[in-house]
Motif scaffolding. Structure first.
Motif, PDB file in Angstrom:
ATOM      1  N   MET A  77       0.864  -1.050   0.020  1.00  0.00           N
ATOM      2  CA  MET A  77       0.485   0.397  -0.009  1.00  0.00           C
ATOM      3  C   MET A  77       0.942   1.223  -0.046  1.00  0.00           C
ATOM      4  O   MET A  77       0.738   2.237  -0.781  1.00  0.00           O
ATOM      5  N   ASP A  78       1.659   1.612   0.711  1.00  0.00           N
ATOM      6  CA  ASP A  78       3.207   2.442   0.886  1.00  0.00           C
ATOM      7  C   ASP A  78       3.288   2.643  -0.443  1.00  0.00           C
ATOM      8  O   ASP A  78       3.591   3.807  -1.227  1.00  0.00           O
ATOM      9  N   ILE A  79       3.946   1.493  -1.402  1.00  0.00           N
ATOM     10  CA  ILE A  79       4.798   1.952  -2.208  1.00  0.00           C
ATOM     11  C   ILE A  79       3.827   2.336  -3.140  1.00  0.00           C
ATOM     12  O   ILE A  79       4.169   2.392  -3.759  1.00  0.00           O
ATOM     13  N   ASN A  80       2.130   1.686  -3.878  1.00  0.00           N
ATOM     14  CA  ASN A  80       1.586   2.234  -3.751  1.00  0.00           C
ATOM     15  C   ASN A  80       1.466   3.712  -3.772  1.00  0.00           C
ATOM     16  O   ASN A  80       0.682   4.074  -5.143  1.00  0.00           O
ATOM     17  N   THR A  81       1.051   4.429  -2.658  1.00  0.00           N
ATOM     18  CA  THR A  81       0.914   5.589  -3.037  1.00  0.00           C
ATOM     19  C   THR A  81       2.105   6.076  -3.317  1.00  0.00           C
ATOM     20  O   THR A  81       1.643   6.973  -4.466  1.00  0.00           O
ATOM     21  N   ARG A  82       2.813   5.814  -3.299  1.00  0.00           N
ATOM     22  CA  ARG A  82       4.428   6.445  -3.295  1.00  0.00           C
ATOM     23  C   ARG A  82       4.239   6.404  -4.918  1.00  0.00           C
ATOM     24  O   ARG A  82       4.430   7.278  -5.779  1.00  0.00           O
ATOM     25  N   ILE A  83       3.834   5.382  -5.984  1.00  0.00           N
ATOM     26  CA  ILE A  83       3.673   5.738  -7.163  1.00  0.00           C
ATOM     27  C   ILE A  83       2.657   6.580  -7.658  1.00  0.00           C
ATOM     28  O   ILE A  83       2.685   7.368  -8.450  1.00  0.00           O
ATOM     29  N   SER A  84       1.887   6.295  -6.663  1.00  0.00           N
ATOM     30  CA  SER A  84       0.286   7.284  -7.387  1.00  0.00           C
ATOM     31  C   SER A  84       1.385   8.737  -7.346  1.00  0.00           C
ATOM     32  O   SER A  84       0.237   9.642  -8.241  1.00  0.00           O
ATOM     33  N   LYS A  85       1.530   8.921  -6.102  1.00  0.00           N
ATOM     34  CA  LYS A  85       1.863  10.391  -6.307  1.00  0.00           C
ATOM     35  C   LYS A  85       3.083  10.857  -7.142  1.00  0.00           C
ATOM     36  O   LYS A  85       3.068  11.531  -7.842  1.00  0.00           O
ATOM     37  N   LEU A  86       3.849   9.804  -7.209  1.00  0.00           N
ATOM     38  CA  LEU A  86       4.656  10.255  -8.104  1.00  0.00           C
ATOM     39  C   LEU A  86       4.640  10.313  -9.535  1.00  0.00           C
ATOM     40  O   LEU A  86       4.642  11.360 -10.731  1.00  0.00           O
TER      41      LEU A  86
END
Length: 93
Positions: A77-86
């Motif tokens: 979930m943290d990785i997906n959030t970071r990908i979404s923000k980028l």
């Protein structure tokens, strides 16, 4: 079934405690400023003849698996959030 074992009794008192407590350990610990050795004692423990630790071991493994899955899900979930923000960032050169 009876098991013979040695226990080690300690008295422990912290500065903030009014009264200390006695601790029974299965190993000889080092004395320090809060814990002092009282005595060593041989004891006899009654254990059921048909004792099988399998159920408890399975429960512990299931709990470990649940923690691992939770940690994994949180990481993804943290990785997906970071990908979404980028992905949401605009590139301006």
């Amino acid at each position: 079934m009876k098991i013979q074992t040695t226990i080690y009794i300690y008295f422990q008192k912290y500065d903030w405690q009014n009264e200390g407590t006695y601790q029974v350990l299965s190993f000889k610990a080092n004395d320090d400023h809060t814990r002092t050795f009282v005595r060593e004692q041989e004891i006899e423990i009654e254990v059921p003849d048909n004792y099988d630790p399998t159920v408890q071991q399975i429960a512990a493994l299931e709990a470990q698996k649940a923690r691992a899955m939770s940690d994994y899900n949180n990481t993804v979930m943290d990785i997906n959030t970071r990908i979404s923000k980028l992905s949401a960032l605009e590139y301006t050169a």
